[in-house]
Design an enzyme around this catalytic site. Structure first.
Site, mmCIF file in Angstrom:
data_model
loop_
_atom_site.group_PDB
_atom_site.id
_atom_site.type_symbol
_atom_site.label_atom_id
_atom_site.label_comp_id
_atom_site.label_asym_id
_atom_site.label_seq_id
_atom_site.Cartn_x
_atom_site.Cartn_y
_atom_site.Cartn_z
ATOM 1 N N TYR A 1 -2.305 0.471 7.345
ATOM 2 C CA TYR A 1 -2.548 -0.970 7.424
ATOM 3 C C TYR A 1 -1.279 -1.771 7.111
ATOM 4 C CZ TYR A 1 -7.439 0.125 8.060
ATOM 5 O OH TYR A 1 -8.617 0.608 8.570
ATOM 6 N N GLU A 2 -0.938 -1.900 5.851
ATOM 7 C CA GLU A 2 0.243 -2.679 5.486
ATOM 8 C C GLU A 2 1.004 -1.957 4.391
ATOM 9 O OE1 GLU A 2 -1.624 -6.447 4.552
ATOM 10 O OE2 GLU A 2 -0.857 -7.312 6.414
ATOM 11 N N GLN A 3 2.190 -1.524 4.721
ATOM 12 C CA GLN A 3 3.049 -0.882 3.738
ATOM 13 C C GLN A 3 4.475 -1.382 3.928
ATOM 14 O OE1 GLN A 3 4.744 3.012 4.400
ATOM 15 N NE2 GLN A 3 3.139 3.478 5.891
ATOM 16 N N GLN B 1 0.820 -1.197 0.000
ATOM 17 C CA GLN B 1 0.000 0.000 0.000
ATOM 18 C C GLN B 1 0.865 1.263 0.000
ATOM 19 O OE1 GLN B 1 -2.730 -0.543 3.289
ATOM 20 N NE2 GLN B 1 -3.419 -2.528 2.518
#
Length: 540
Positions: free
Chosen positions: A369-371, A363
């Site tokens: 959230y999720e990177q 992301q």
């Protein structure tokens, strides 16, 4: 002499635990994963990062949590052959509620596998556990009162903890309302000479921060305030090198010397912003004849000192961490962290291409959230960070590079991408503290038509790209190279003070500190990867 701060860079809310001749300090990590940093020392002068206990999903999952939420103010103690770690996972920031959940985990060793968490309560944050000399254990935390518009700090709650039942038991009592400085938090209990002492932080965690003490013959009060007022504060002296001093913990050495650790900040001149975040300092103390604690050599002012007398123990330095990480191990070097997720294997690998850190683009760099962002703390006002990266994007939604990062809406990012004509390029994007996360592109601001996306700094279609960030107090410049010999400076001096607690929303809105690291994004969903051959961080 011990030089303050003892833990430089983002290391706030210190809790200290003494086991024999070993000292351990636990500090807050907020949205950075794994949760809680623990440093180790044998002489109070030299410290090494030894553990981050909250390193699996059962203990911590922060995906979706806002910036500056997550792990607040852990408490580390030792009793009954176990290390006890109390921690808060804060799920909400804005508005009247905090949704702060408190847990206990234990371990026989400081760097072992910690137990699955025991849920304690959710009434507030800054919890701690006190082991009384009669065998009882007491849990205290500040209570968050969502009903009050101007002061949400509702006092200090006390409840007994039963290790057999593994839960809090008995009556909940509000034992301390605080002083007129308000914002009463960070409670720690101690017992000495027939008194229970309650240490708290007050005044908020910025420039009016302070440490206060109260005492009682009974653990549930009533507690009387120290007649002097403040054990530690810099709020009335804005010219000291250490500011924002408060939130901390008291301890005794093997030879009976008393010290305290405390939160502090070192603002830059001018804007009074702290890119290093809230750090950990140390002060020597003593007990008066009437059983109150005072700072040594600061009996009448409570002002923090930059230099502190060490304890009477041999100096014990640790090996230096290498400035350059070549990623030759299958384990990520301990100085690095990522954001929020307990599942780094989704975006990070040290095994797929040996000798490289592979980041798979997920992301955006502003994702909660999720990177794929792996970074280390900034620990000096002047430093240089450098990377070598292999990355061949095939559409404009893919990017990777080097970032100076505070949170999802405060960062500078030197990245490589590709335009619609297939030309690979290097550019800068910044987010300057706007909660709406609006991006700016500083290299384009000087163009006659800023809306154009023409890029002036083109790259060969393939080949390693080297990126460098040079930070000097208030200023940041990025450089790039294709051969690691000839470097080209991107012609813009960026405002580095954006990377600070105070930038953007101002005091009370952010609580972490500056990081520098590697990132990769693929918002097209194709999960293109970038390979990093090394990361180098040098303080000057």
């Amino acid at each position: 002499m011990i030089q303050n701060p003892i833990l430089k860079g983002f290391n706030p809310d210190p809790s200290i635990c003494v086991v024999g001749d070993d000292y351990y300090i636990a500090t807050s990590t907020f949205e950075w994963y794994p949760g809680v940093q623990i440093h180790h020392s044998k002489d109070l002068t030299n410290w090494r990062l030894i553990s981050r206990p909250l390193n699996r999903a059962a203990l911590l999952d922060m995906r979706g949590e806002p910036d500056s939420c997550g792990i607040w103010a852990p408490c580390l103690t030792y009793s009954d052959g176990l290390f006890h770690l109390i921690y808060t996972d804060v799920k909400r920031f804005d508005g009247n509620f905090k949704d702060a959940h408190n847990y206990l985990t234990t371990c026989e060793t400081i760097d072992g596998k910690w137990s699955d968490p025991i849920y304690m309560n959710s009434s507030g944050f800054d919890p701690s556990l006190f082991h009384d000399d009669d065998g009882k254990k007491w849990f205290v935390n500040m209570v968050w009162d969502h009903r009050h518009k101007h002061n949400f700090f509702g006092g200090i709650l006390l409840q007994e903890y039963c290790p057999v039942q593994q839960k809090l038991i008995g009556e909940i009592k509000n034992i301390f309302a605080g002083s007129k400085l308000a914002c009463t938090e960070a409670p720690h209990l101690y017992k000495r000479n027939g008194y229970y002492y309650l240490l708290t932080a007050e005044g908020g965690t910025f420039y009016t921060h302070a440490m206060t003490m109260a005492r009682s013959k009974n653990i549930d009060g009533p507690y009387e305030l120290d007649p002097y007022g403040y054990l530690l504060t810099a709020k009335d002296n804005q010219h000291l090198g250490l500011q924002r001093t408060g939130h901390g913990d008291i301890f005794e050495t093997a030879k009976g010397e008393y010290y305290l650790v405390h939160l502090c900040g070192r603002p830059l001149l001018g804007e009074r912003r702290c890119p290093l975040g809230r750090e950990t300092g140390l002060q020597k103390t003593y007990w008066t004849d009437d059983n109150w604690l005072r700072l040594e050599n600061a009996e009448t002012d409570g002002l923090p000192k930059m230099q502190v007398e060490p304890p009477e123990v041999p100096e014990h330095p640790w090996p230096q961490i290498n400035a350059r990480n070549d990623f030759d191990s299958n384990n990520l070097p301990i100085e690095f962290q990522w954001l929020r997720t307990p599942y780094p294997e989704k975006f990070m690998s040290l095994e797929t291409r040996k000798g490289y850190l592979r980041l798979t683009g997920l992301q955006s760099i502003g994702s909660l959230y999720e990177q794929a962002l792996v970074a280390r703390r900034q620990q000096a006002f002047v430093f240089t960070a450098q990377i070598a990266m292999d990355f061949e994007p095939n559409n404009f939604q893919q990017s990777a590079g080097l970032t100076c990062y505070y949170n999802s809406y405060k960062f500078h990012y030197c990245y490589v991408s590709i335009d619609d004509e297939g030309q690979r390029f290097v550019d800068i994007m910044s987010c300057l503290g706007n909660r709406d996360q609006t991006l700016t592109f500083p290299l384009r601001e000087g163009q006659l038509d800023p809306s154009k996306t023409d890029i002036r700094f083109v790259l060969p279609k393939t080949g390693t790209v080297y990126l460098k960030a040079k930070v000097d107090h208030h200023s940041l410049i990025f450089l790039f190279s294709t051969d690691e010999i000839s470097w080209q400076t991107l012609p813009v001096h960026l405002d580095y003070t954006v990377i600070s607690d105070e930038a953007g929303g101002g005091e009370g809105t952010n609580f972490t500190g500056g990081f520098v690291g590697m990132a990769c994004q693929d918002v097209s969903g194709q999960q293109l990867h970038a390979d990093f051959d090394y990361f180098e961080y040098i303080e000057e």
